[in-house]
Design a protein around this motif. Structure first.
Motif, PDB file in Angstrom:
ATOM      1  N   SER A  96       0.835  -1.198   0.000  1.00 14.95           N
ATOM      2  CA  SER A  96       0.000   0.000   0.000  1.00 14.95           C
ATOM      3  C   SER A  96       0.872   1.251   0.000  1.00 14.95           C
ATOM      4  CB  SER A  96      -0.925  -0.014   1.218  1.00 14.95           C
ATOM      5  OG  SER A  96      -1.679   1.154   1.274  1.00 14.95           O
ATOM      6  N   LYS A  97       1.901   1.229   0.819  1.00 18.13           N
ATOM      7  CA  LYS A  97       2.821   2.359   0.855  1.00 18.13           C
ATOM      8  C   LYS A  97       3.567   2.504  -0.471  1.00 18.13           C
ATOM      9  CE  LYS A  97       6.437   4.597   3.357  1.00 18.13           C
ATOM     10  NZ  LYS A  97       7.346   4.614   4.462  1.00 18.13           N
ATOM     11  N   LEU A  98       3.955   1.386  -1.079  1.00 21.68           N
ATOM     12  CA  LEU A  98       4.642   1.422  -2.369  1.00 21.68           C
ATOM     13  C   LEU A  98       3.752   2.036  -3.441  1.00 21.68           C
ATOM     14  CD1 LEU A  98       6.961   0.746  -4.299  1.00 21.68           C
ATOM     15  CD2 LEU A  98       5.968  -1.546  -4.535  1.00 21.68           C
ATOM     16  N   LYS A  99       2.491   1.638  -3.494  1.00 19.19           N
ATOM     17  CA  LYS A  99       1.573   2.181  -4.500  1.00 19.19           C
ATOM     18  C   LYS A  99       1.406   3.687  -4.327  1.00 19.19           C
ATOM     19  CE  LYS A  99      -1.010  -2.090  -5.044  1.00 19.19           C
ATOM     20  NZ  LYS A  99      -2.286  -2.771  -4.791  1.00 19.19           N
ATOM     21  N   ALA A 100       1.279   4.145  -3.086  1.00 16.14           N
ATOM     22  CA  ALA A 100       1.157   5.587  -2.837  1.00 16.14           C
ATOM     23  C   ALA A 100       2.434   6.308  -3.266  1.00 16.14           C
ATOM     24  CB  ALA A 100       0.862   5.845  -1.360  1.00 16.14           C
ATOM     25  N   HIS A 101       3.579   5.703  -2.992  1.00 14.67           N
ATOM     26  CA  HIS A 101       4.867   6.297  -3.380  1.00 14.67           C
ATOM     27  C   HIS A 101       4.992   6.374  -4.900  1.00 14.67           C
ATOM     28  CE1 HIS A 101       9.036   7.452  -3.095  1.00 14.67           C
ATOM     29  NE2 HIS A 101       9.438   6.370  -3.732  1.00 14.67           N
ATOM     30  N   LEU A 102       4.582   5.327  -5.607  1.00 13.20           N
ATOM     31  CA  LEU A 102       4.641   5.333  -7.073  1.00 13.20           C
ATOM     32  C   LEU A 102       3.774   6.447  -7.653  1.00 13.20           C
ATOM     33  CD1 LEU A 102       4.506   1.502  -7.805  1.00 13.20           C
ATOM     34  CD2 LEU A 102       6.484   3.011  -8.072  1.00 13.20           C
ATOM     35  N   ARG A 103       2.590   6.642  -7.077  1.00  8.93           N
ATOM     36  CA  ARG A 103       1.723   7.736  -7.548  1.00  8.93           C
ATOM     37  C   ARG A 103       2.368   9.091  -7.242  1.00  8.93           C
ATOM     38  NH1 ARG A 103      -2.259   4.058  -5.849  1.00  8.93           N
ATOM     39  NH2 ARG A 103      -2.315   4.905  -3.762  1.00  8.93           N
ATOM     40  N   ARG A 104       2.955   9.225  -6.053  1.00  6.23           N
ATOM     41  CA  ARG A 104       3.547  10.494  -5.635  1.00  6.23           C
ATOM     42  C   ARG A 104       4.723  10.894  -6.534  1.00  6.23           C
ATOM     43  NH1 ARG A 104       3.994   9.295  -0.696  1.00  6.23           N
ATOM     44  NH2 ARG A 104       6.109   8.491  -0.728  1.00  6.23           N
ATOM     45  N   ILE A 105       5.582   9.927  -6.873  1.00  4.62           N
ATOM     46  CA  ILE A 105       6.754  10.270  -7.692  1.00  4.62           C
ATOM     47  C   ILE A 105       6.438  10.231  -9.183  1.00  4.62           C
ATOM     48  CG2 ILE A 105       8.376   9.481  -5.925  1.00  4.62           C
ATOM     49  CD1 ILE A 105       8.919   7.007  -7.723  1.00  4.62           C
ATOM     50  N   GLY A 106       5.259   9.731  -9.528  1.00  5.23           N
ATOM     51  CA  GLY A 106       4.872   9.681 -10.941  1.00  5.23           C
ATOM     52  C   GLY A 106       5.716   8.715 -11.746  1.00  5.23           C
ATOM     53  N   ALA A 107       6.012   7.549 -11.172  1.00  3.49           N
ATOM     54  CA  ALA A 107       6.824   6.551 -11.880  1.00  3.49           C
ATOM     55  C   ALA A 107       6.144   6.199 -13.193  1.00  3.49           C
ATOM     56  CB  ALA A 107       7.001   5.307 -11.013  1.00  3.49           C
ATOM     57  N   GLY A 108       6.838   6.450 -14.282  1.00  2.00           N
ATOM     58  CA  GLY A 108       6.236   6.259 -15.594  1.00  2.00           C
ATOM     59  C   GLY A 108       6.762   5.087 -16.379  1.00  2.00           C
ATOM     60  N   ASN A 109       7.738   4.377 -15.830  1.00  2.00           N
ATOM     61  CA  ASN A 109       8.259   3.219 -16.552  1.00  2.00           C
ATOM     62  C   ASN A 109       8.703   2.145 -15.563  1.00  2.00           C
ATOM     63  OD1 ASN A 109      11.059   3.688 -15.770  1.00  2.00           O
ATOM     64  ND2 ASN A 109      11.089   5.329 -17.286  1.00  2.00           N
ATOM     65  N   PHE A 110       9.048   1.011 -16.095  1.00  2.00           N
ATOM     66  CA  PHE A 110       9.422  -0.140 -15.275  1.00  2.00           C
ATOM     67  C   PHE A 110      10.596   0.177 -14.358  1.00  2.00           C
ATOM     68  CE2 PHE A 110      11.981  -3.924 -14.579  1.00  2.00           C
ATOM     69  CZ  PHE A 110      11.048  -4.789 -14.053  1.00  2.00           C
ATOM     70  N   THR A 111      11.638   0.797 -14.873  1.00  2.00           N
ATOM     71  CA  THR A 111      12.839   1.077 -14.083  1.00  2.00           C
ATOM     72  C   THR A 111      12.527   1.989 -12.913  1.00  2.00           C
ATOM     73  OG1 THR A 111      14.211   0.779 -16.042  1.00  2.00           O
ATOM     74  CG2 THR A 111      15.202   1.962 -14.183  1.00  2.00           C
ATOM     75  N   GLU A 112      11.772   3.052 -13.143  1.00  2.00           N
ATOM     76  CA  GLU A 112      11.405   3.956 -12.054  1.00  2.00           C
ATOM     77  C   GLU A 112      10.587   3.235 -10.994  1.00  2.00           C
ATOM     78  OE1 GLU A 112       9.334   7.081 -14.063  1.00  2.00           O
ATOM     79  OE2 GLU A 112      11.174   8.091 -14.688  1.00  2.00           O
ATOM     80  N   GLY A 113       9.681   2.395 -11.435  1.00  2.00           N
ATOM     81  CA  GLY A 113       8.862   1.634 -10.501  1.00  2.00           C
ATOM     82  C   GLY A 113       9.688   0.656  -9.688  1.00  2.00           C
ATOM     83  N   PHE A 114      10.588  -0.047 -10.345  1.00  2.00           N
ATOM     84  CA  PHE A 114      11.420  -1.031  -9.650  1.00  2.00           C
ATOM     85  C   PHE A 114      12.358  -0.350  -8.668  1.00  2.00           C
ATOM     86  CE2 PHE A 114      14.413  -4.535  -9.159  1.00  2.00           C
ATOM     87  CZ  PHE A 114      13.542  -5.607  -9.061  1.00  2.00           C
ATOM     88  N   ASN A 115      12.937   0.786  -9.048  1.00  4.13           N
ATOM     89  CA  ASN A 115      13.829   1.519  -8.146  1.00  4.13           C
ATOM     90  C   ASN A 115      13.096   2.041  -6.919  1.00  4.13           C
ATOM     91  OD1 ASN A 115      16.018   1.045  -9.803  1.00  4.13           O
ATOM     92  ND2 ASN A 115      15.869   3.017 -10.834  1.00  4.13           N
ATOM     93  N   ALA A 116      11.807   2.336  -7.071  1.00  9.93           N
ATOM     94  CA  ALA A 116      11.016   2.855  -5.956  1.00  9.93           C
ATOM     95  C   ALA A 116      10.831   1.824  -4.856  1.00  9.93           C
ATOM     96  CB  ALA A 116       9.657   3.338  -6.455  1.00  9.93           C
TER      97      ALA A 116
END
Length: 142
Positions: A96-116
């Protein structure tokens, strides 16, 4: 001309240890029995010590013979959570925290999401998940 949106489903499987989110693995599509067994055998087992306690959600995909055998082969003790037990399912809190963080940083690709993934759980926070749920000496949580 209208743009056609294409959605690609990806599934994250990971473990929650007392000090970190461990063994993250992302697959295309949803998690199926063979994929979960491969995750246990090829990703999680190499990152955990033998005789680690592994607690799994009650999802039918996690209750497959190959995954159970892979845990036995690694000499792990494992158990499944009872049906509908969100207070005991710590990984859901981290997700749940990861999903909120992904929305907050605007992860737009696989690499950004994985690094998060590595940015959402510091050791103190991970341990607090275990304490809040009443787990005292659990070493690993999946």
């Amino acid at each position: 001309m209208p743009l056609l949106a294409v959605w690609v489903t990806q599934s994250l499987i990971a473990g929650l240890a007392h000090d970190a989110l461990i063994a993250p693995w992302v697959i295309k599509g949803t998690t199926c029995d063979p994929a979960f067994a491969a995750y246990i055998r090829e990703v999680l087992a190499p990152e955990i010590e033998p005789v680690t306690a592994v607690i799994l959600d009650n999802l039918a995909t996690y209750r497959n013979k190959e995954a159970a055998q892979a845990l036995r082969d690694h000499v792990c003790w494992f158990l499944y959570l009872p049906p509908y037990s969100p207070d005991l399912n710590l990984i859901k809190q981290a997700y749940s925290k990861l999903k909120a963080h992904l929305r907050r940083i605007g992860a737009g690709n696989f690499t950004e999401g994985f690094n998060a993934i590595g940015e959402i759980c510091d050791p103190t926070e991970c341990w607090n998940y275990f304490k809040a749920a009443g787990y005292a000496e659990v070493v690993r949580f999946v």
